[in-house]
Design an enzyme around this catalytic site. Structure first.
Site, PDB file in Angstrom:
ATOM      1  CE  LYS A  60      91.216 -22.581  54.806  1.00 24.05           C
ATOM      2  NZ  LYS A  60      90.830 -21.414  55.634  1.00 24.05           N
ATOM      3  N   GLY A  87      94.633 -17.556  56.797  1.00 26.71           N
ATOM      4  CA  GLY A  87      95.035 -16.871  55.559  1.00 26.71           C
ATOM      5  C   GLY A  87      94.874 -17.706  54.320  1.00 26.71           C
ATOM      6  CB  CYS A 145      88.378 -14.775  53.969  1.00 30.88           C
ATOM      7  SG  CYS A 145      89.883 -15.080  54.942  1.00 30.88           S
ATOM      8  N   GLY A 261      79.208 -20.755  66.265  1.00 34.26           N
ATOM      9  CA  GLY A 261      79.176 -21.216  67.657  1.00 34.26           C
ATOM     10  C   GLY A 261      78.174 -22.306  67.972  1.00 34.26           C
ATOM     11  N   GLY A 282      81.164 -25.736  63.183  1.00 33.25           N
ATOM     12  CA  GLY A 282      82.549 -25.413  62.870  1.00 33.25           C
ATOM     13  C   GLY A 282      83.493 -25.588  64.030  1.00 33.25           C
TER      14      GLY A 282
END
Ligand code: RRO
Length: 339
Positions: A60, A87, A145, A261, A282
């Site tokens: 992460k 966030g 992000c 995906g 993911g």
């Protein structure tokens, strides 16, 4: 390459396949990685798979300081996907270096550490801090992000800004392989890719989530407290494939880590054929935490049953003309019949 059948597997025989790949100069035992943000720093997957068995674990995104992220709710299910508005929650780089990276290194896992900053200087600080740490095999520079207050601070939306971050990371961590993670929410992802490559990126991760929104059908208000979020899952797979395809066409020698995906070995195979050197799994882990290991096992069967002897042979396959793939001699033709 010759002697393969690109059609669906017709028999279960298991020919050995060389699964190893070289991603941004890093030799990996296989091309299936986790995706940043879907399994923290890998510990969460331990009951379901051996983290060392994967190509690598992509952690992460880590920032300089600890961060609690956006208010809840910050996940919402959508058709064939999900929205997240996390966030950049995380423990900060010091705790990460103390607690998370050593855990991966002790297990023999290869860590691709995702870094995120609010300024070019923060990216450089992170890169310098992480450089040479045991277990680290590459940095994934997350410049895309979508869950930030100001769209102007998404470096990957501007080729020049993206290049500045990549160049700073390269300077701060010489000798460390660098992947830049790009956003599909741009007019030309190829322009951003070219700028990153010129700035010294050893490879690119394609793609981050797409900026999306869900409205709750009962309240008629945004489902996420942060209002907008990043869309992931099978819904974005064609977008991710398109990005991999376009960038591979423009930069055929630049290693690409495909993400978006992927939930089966066949999905992974299509990304490799579009030009990815490796793939990240993911969103699939939320429904099936063992998904990366399953995708790897399925990919090996997909390759083997089509007659591919090595993963390297399928990378970019979809770009080659059909004539170029015709079996060229009697031996090849014989193998072709099997596949
Ligand atoms: O933390 C997040 O909200 C987040 C990140 Br850092 C990212 O790169 N992509 C995403 O969809 N969410």
């Amino acid at each position: 390459m010759t002697g393969v059948s690109v059609f669906a597997p017709q028999y279960p025989a298991h020919q050995p396949v060389d699964l190893s790949v070289s991603l941004a100069g890093v030799r990996l035992p296989n091309p299936v990685l986790t995706a940043s943000g879907c399994a923290a720093a890998g510990r969460e997957l331990e009951p379901f798979l051996d983290v060392a068995s994967l190509g690598a674990v992509v952690t992460k995104s880590i920032m300089v300081e600890p961060r609690s992220g956006r208010p809840t709710p910050r996940m919402a299910e959508t058709p064939s996907g999900m929205l997240n508005s996390i966030g950049l929650q995380g423990p900060g780089v010091e705790e990460f270096c103390r607690h998370d990276l050593p855990w991966l290194a002790e297990r023999g896992a290869r860590a691709v550490v995702s870094i995120a900053g609010e300024s070019v200087e923060e990216y450089a600080r992170l890169a310098a801090r992480l450089r040479g740490r045991p277990g680290l095999v590459a940095l994934e520079v997350n410049i895309s992000c979508p869950n930030v207050a100001d769209r102007g601070s998404v470096f990957a939306c501007d080729p020049m800004a993206a290049a500045r971050v990549v160049a700073a990371v390269r300077r701060a961590a010489p000798g460390t392989p660098v992947l830049a993670k790009l956003s599909p929410d741009v007019t030309s992802i190829v322009d951003v890719a070219l700028a990153c490559a010129e700035a010294g990126a050893h490879g690119l991760t394609l793609i981050n989530t797409l900026l999306g929104l869900a409205i709750d059908g009962d309240t008629l208000r945004p489902s996420l407290a942060g209002v907008t979020g990043g869309l992931s899952g099978p819904a974005i797979r064609p977008v991710a494939l398109r990005c991999v395809w376009q960038v591979h066409q423009a930069l055929p020698d630049l290693p690409l880590l495909g993400v978006g995906g992927i939930s089966s070995g066949l999905d992974a195979l299509t990304f490799l054929a579009a030009g990815a050197t490796a793939v990240s799994v993911g969103t699939a882990v939320f429904g099936d935490p063992g998904a990366p290991a399953r995708v790897l096992a399925e990919l090996e069967i997909e390759l083997s049953s089509r007659g591919f002897a090595a993963v390297a042979d399928v990378i970019g396959y979809a770009h080659r003309s059909a004539e170029a793939e015709e079996p060229s001699g009697p031996d090849d033709a014989a193998v072709g019949e099997l596949g």
